[in-house]
Design an enzyme around this catalytic site. Structure first.
Site, mmCIF file in Angstrom:
data_model
loop_
_atom_site.group_PDB
_atom_site.id
_atom_site.type_symbol
_atom_site.label_atom_id
_atom_site.label_comp_id
_atom_site.label_asym_id
_atom_site.label_seq_id
_atom_site.Cartn_x
_atom_site.Cartn_y
_atom_site.Cartn_z
ATOM 1 N N HIS A 96 -3.950 1.225 7.883
ATOM 2 C CA HIS A 96 -2.611 1.822 7.881
ATOM 3 C C HIS A 96 -2.568 3.025 6.923
ATOM 4 O O HIS A 96 -2.055 4.090 7.273
ATOM 5 C CB HIS A 96 -1.581 0.756 7.468
ATOM 6 C CG HIS A 96 -0.175 1.246 7.365
ATOM 7 N ND1 HIS A 96 0.829 0.824 8.215
ATOM 8 C CD2 HIS A 96 0.417 2.121 6.505
ATOM 9 C CE1 HIS A 96 1.963 1.423 7.885
ATOM 10 N NE2 HIS A 96 1.746 2.211 6.855
ATOM 11 N N GLU A 97 -3.126 2.843 5.722
ATOM 12 C CA GLU A 97 -3.056 3.912 4.711
ATOM 13 C C GLU A 97 -3.931 5.094 5.087
ATOM 14 O O GLU A 97 -3.554 6.246 4.867
ATOM 15 C CB GLU A 97 -3.430 3.373 3.320
ATOM 16 C CG GLU A 97 -2.553 2.227 2.816
ATOM 17 C CD GLU A 97 -1.063 2.500 2.887
ATOM 18 O OE1 GLU A 97 -0.652 3.665 2.797
ATOM 19 O OE2 GLU A 97 -0.295 1.533 3.069
ATOM 20 N N GLY A 156 0.837 -1.197 0.000
ATOM 21 C CA GLY A 156 0.000 0.000 0.000
ATOM 22 C C GLY A 156 0.868 1.241 0.000
ATOM 23 O O GLY A 156 2.026 1.200 0.433
ATOM 24 N N CYS A 177 6.449 0.166 7.023
ATOM 25 C CA CYS A 177 5.961 1.342 6.305
ATOM 26 C C CYS A 177 7.044 1.784 5.330
ATOM 27 O O CYS A 177 8.213 1.863 5.711
ATOM 28 C CB CYS A 177 5.655 2.458 7.306
ATOM 29 S SG CYS A 177 5.062 3.962 6.515
ATOM 30 N N LEU A 178 6.666 2.064 4.081
ATOM 31 C CA LEU A 178 7.665 2.443 3.079
ATOM 32 C C LEU A 178 8.337 3.776 3.415
ATOM 33 O O LEU A 178 9.417 4.062 2.911
ATOM 34 C CB LEU A 178 7.032 2.495 1.681
ATOM 35 C CG LEU A 178 6.504 1.150 1.159
ATOM 36 C CD1 LEU A 178 5.862 1.315 -0.210
ATOM 37 C CD2 LEU A 178 7.609 0.104 1.101
ATOM 38 N N GLN A 185 2.753 10.022 1.190
ATOM 39 C CA GLN A 185 4.048 9.351 1.096
ATOM 40 C C GLN A 185 4.789 9.676 -0.206
ATOM 41 O O GLN A 185 5.950 9.312 -0.362
ATOM 42 C CB GLN A 185 3.888 7.834 1.207
ATOM 43 C CG GLN A 185 3.448 7.386 2.595
ATOM 44 C CD GLN A 185 3.349 5.880 2.650
ATOM 45 O OE1 GLN A 185 2.331 5.320 2.253
ATOM 46 N NE2 GLN A 185 4.388 5.231 3.122
ATOM 47 N N HIS A 241 -2.261 7.387 7.321
ATOM 48 C CA HIS A 241 -1.365 8.330 6.630
ATOM 49 C C HIS A 241 -2.118 9.593 6.211
ATOM 50 O O HIS A 241 -1.557 10.688 6.236
ATOM 51 C CB HIS A 241 -0.769 7.687 5.370
ATOM 52 C CG HIS A 241 0.467 6.868 5.622
ATOM 53 N ND1 HIS A 241 1.608 7.407 6.169
ATOM 54 C CD2 HIS A 241 0.749 5.565 5.389
ATOM 55 C CE1 HIS A 241 2.543 6.455 6.258
ATOM 56 N NE2 HIS A 241 2.041 5.331 5.801
HETATM 57 ZN ZN LIG Z 1 2.975 3.521 5.802
#
Ligand SMILES: [Zn+2]
Length: 178
Positions: A138-139, A50, A96-97, A55, A142
């Site tokens: 999670h997204e 995701g 998390c990226l 991000q 963000h």
């Molecule tokens: Zn993340």
């Protein structure tokens, strides 16, 4: 604001855009489509399951997800809203990226429903009690400026302390160079 979609990159903590509350999109323009396509590319390249617009530096209420990695499972969520969380919480290891090398157990409702608009402009509703449910929560965090750092246990915070400090130090060094 004009966005050069092909130049978007994943931004890392502690970039300030990750702490902004993202704004809803009022229409699905070609620019939004280009950004979504670029985000899907970056998500697969990472690889991850995701990626949220903040991000890639954009405070938009949009994220992309793909729980399997198969191209046919790519999905774009515009102005997503969570509803009907289940009563049963579940702890699950998340990464998390924007927080490379950090892993933490995060407790969230296991079952959840998401409502969003797709790139075709149509509203859709999905319910899951598996990986997709985890990704959506999670997204959407963000989009509200919330990171797993805010949800991890004190023990996880301690065990990830070095990685967190390194990210902060790299950002401080980059700022000084500019
Ligand atoms: Zn993340």
């Amino acid at each position: 604001m004009s966005v050069k979609a092909d130049q978007l990159k994943i931004v890392l903590y502690p970039h300030p855009v990750l702490r902004k509350k993202a704004k809803p999109l009022s229409e699905i323009t070609p620019e939004v489509r280009d950004v979504a396509a670029r985000m899907i590319f970056l998500m697969h390249e990472a690889p991850g399951v995701g990626l949220a617009a903040p991000q890639v530096g954009l405070p938009w209420r949009l994220f992309v997800a793909n729980p399997t990695g198969k191209p046919e499972d790519d999905r774009v969520f515009i102005n997503p809203v969570l509803r009907d969380p289940g009563e049963e919480p579940e702890a699950y290891e998340e990464g998390c990226l924007s927080l490379p090398d950090i892993q933490a157990s995060v407790t969230r409702p296991k079952l959840i429903t998401v409502e969003a608009i797709g790139l075709d402009g149509k509203k859709f509703t999905l319910t899951s009690d598996e990986l997709p449910a985890r990704i959506w929560q999670h997204e959407i965090d963000h989009l509200d400026g919330v990171l797993i750092l805010d949800r991890m246990t004190p023990i996880d915070k301690l065990s990830n302390r070095r990685a967190i400090k390194e990210l902060e130090a790299e950002a401080a060094a980059a700022t000084k160079k500019r």
